[in-house]
Design an enzyme around this catalytic site. Structure first.
Site, PDB file in Angstrom:
ATOM      1  N   PHE A   1       0.825  -1.207   0.000  1.00 39.44           N
ATOM      2  CA  PHE A   1       0.000   0.000   0.000  1.00 39.44           C
ATOM      3  C   PHE A   1       0.863   1.264   0.000  1.00 39.44           C
ATOM      4  CE2 PHE A   1      -2.970  -3.133   1.852  1.00 39.44           C
ATOM      5  CZ  PHE A   1      -4.044  -2.949   0.996  1.00 39.44           C
ATOM      6  N   GLY A   2       1.915   1.271   0.826  1.00 38.45           N
ATOM      7  CA  GLY A   2       2.767   2.448   0.900  1.00 38.45           C
ATOM      8  C   GLY A   2       3.549   2.688  -0.371  1.00 38.45           C
TER       9      GLY A   2
ATOM     10  N   GLU B   1     -11.872 -12.731  11.449  1.00 38.13           N
ATOM     11  CA  GLU B   1     -12.522 -12.878  10.147  1.00 38.13           C
ATOM     12  C   GLU B   1     -12.411 -14.301   9.619  1.00 38.13           C
ATOM     13  OE1 GLU B   1     -12.037  -8.198   8.801  1.00 38.13           O
ATOM     14  OE2 GLU B   1     -10.581  -9.687   8.095  1.00 38.13           O
TER      15      GLU B   1
ATOM     16  N   GLN C   1      -3.706   2.105   6.239  1.00 40.74           N
ATOM     17  CA  GLN C   1      -3.864   3.559   6.248  1.00 40.74           C
ATOM     18  C   GLN C   1      -2.583   4.327   6.583  1.00 40.74           C
ATOM     19  OE1 GLN C   1      -5.918   6.027   5.383  1.00 40.74           O
ATOM     20  NE2 GLN C   1      -7.113   4.474   4.305  1.00 40.74           N
TER      21      GLN C   1
END
Length: 443
Positions: free
Chosen positions: A22-23, A178, A326
């Site tokens: 993601f980064g 999950e 995030q």
């Protein structure tokens, strides 16, 4: 010969990014149009949307629904170059990255290697447990789960049968919760139809958590509600327990209690994946690089780290920011701007994490969400949280085609009470072979 990776020297400042998580993706995007040369190195040729790996492992989604090729993501970014390679070390003196395909010079280096599964030094558990960290892990777990029930059809011995049908999940964070919820849905709606000869009352799902609550880092309301959801689904939760050994058959807890299962799913923690060549003094707890508020690795001026591998230690975050998507994405976007500021000698902007909150889904119509919007906190559980979870994850998947197929799979599963990706393809985790303890049945 210095350059062996066949990347032309354009005369522009070269920024090398190691890792396309993601980064790394956000950083490369933020440098589009800048007068620099961006080189991304990754040992896979695709980005993986890790939050949905558990759905691949539990037959809810196809693997190609949550991966997207790097070259496709950046096909319109002229200053972007990608090389499929594994980084072996960095020479910080000569500013050279040594990879499996050759050497690569850099002006600025950004380490975004993410995290790897943390077995806390237990080699036996590492050998026999099943992680869920990448696509290969998820597919291996799916194959293992389905193969277990195929084998169970041939077994009469009660203990052998239970060892194939029972599952132990270690770690009460979002992944563990999950996976436990997804397995309980399979047990209720899917497996009884596929394997009519088996009694799924005997299928036990154990969730082991080292602390006194689930979902550390989320609110007490979320933790309590997630526990209630799982217990209503028939998941057996073991609090304040740690796994001390697992030989592929017997799970031994620190309390002395033992569980029998051929499949132990390890979701108990992660650690950074540092690169050889960076000074050891820059590595802190959790195998993360200590960085300043501009994401510079301590001891270097032109080496940066973002995401899970970066520990930005502050008074508010003494252990660094949470190892989630995030912080990595926000650090990547800001670092792209700061690197451009460095080049033109403008002041840098320190990183300030904007916490959007946390979510976890437990199953159909059941989720928990702690959201932060405009500095206000909103907490919800149940159906509304489930819709929020689905919406946020759906829009975050890269590629319209992938979003479409994820949505279609979710809609099909919701209305049909079925998960259609029940295919055994490729490798599975092999532990102790099933013993031939029963007579062959007459068919």
């Amino acid at each position: 010969m210095l350059e062996q990776t066949r990347i032309a020297d354009t005369g522009k400042i070269r920024i090398v990014i190691i890792g396309g998580g993601f980064g790394g993706i956000e950083l490369a995007k933020s440098l589009a149009g800048a007068e620099v040369q961006v080189v991304l190195i990754d040992k896979q040729n695709h980005h993986t949307f890790q939050p949905l790996l558990y759905q691949v492992s539990t037959a809810g989604l196809e693997a190609d629904s949550i991966v997207y090729p790097f070259r496709k993501i950046f096909d319109k970014q002229d200053n972007f170059y990608f090389r499929l390679a594994e980084v072996q070390s960095v020479d910080t003196t000569t500013q050279i990255v040594e990879t499996s395909i050759g050497l690569l010079r850099y002006d600025y280096l950004v380490i975004a290697t993410g995290a790897t599964t943390n077995y806390y030094g237990n080699e036996q558990i590492q050998k026999h447990a099943t992680p869920i960290k990448n696509i290969e892990d998820a597919l291996s777990l799916r194959n293992t789960i389905l193969s277990n029930f195929e084998k169970a059809l041939q077994i009469d011995d009660e203990e052998q049968l239970n060892s194939l049908m029972d599952y132990v999940i270690v770690g009460g964070g979002p992944t563990g919760v999950e996976v436990a919820g997804a397995l309980s849905e399979l047990r209720k709606h899917v497996f009884p139809k596929d394997y009519k000869e088996l009694d799924f009352v005997k299928m036990d799902i154990h969730l082991i958590q080292s602390g006194p609550k689930l979902l550390n880092g989320m609110s007490d309301e979320a933790s309590v509600k997630a526990q209630k959801f799982l217990e209503d689904f028939g998941v057996k939760i073991w609090f304040d327990r740690k796994v001390v050994s697992y030989d592929g058959y017997t799970v031994t807890l620190d309390s002395g209690e033992k569980l029998i299962s051929r499949t132990m799913i390890w979701a108990a923690g992660v650690a950074g994946a540092p690169i050889e060549g960076i000074r050891k003094e820059s590595i802190v707890r959790g195998n993360r690089f200590k960085v300043d508020t501009y994401n510079r690795v301590e001891g270097y001026d032109n080496i940066f780290a973002i995401g899970d591998i970066a520990a930005m230690v502050t008074e508010e975050n003494p252990q660094g920011h949470p190892m989630m998507a995030q912080p990595a994405m926000q650090q990547g976007r800001l670092l792209g701007k700061n690197l451009q500021n460095i080049i033109v000698s403008k002041p840098l902007k320190p990183f300030e994490y904007s916490d959007k909150g946390s979510m976890a889904t437990v199953g159909r119509n059941h989720a928990v969400a702690d959201l932060k919007v405009m500095k206000k906190e909103y907490r919800t559980q149940g159906l509304i949280a489930w819709f929020i979870w689905m919406f946020i994850h759906l829009i975050s998947v890269i590629g319209f085609k992938n979003r479409f197929f994820v949505l279609m799979n979710w809609m099909w599963s919701y209305f049909s009470y079925d998960k259609g990706i029940r295919l055994i393809i490729g490798k599975k985790k092999e532990n102790i072979p099933v013993e031939a303890v029963t007579q062959k049945a007459v068919v």
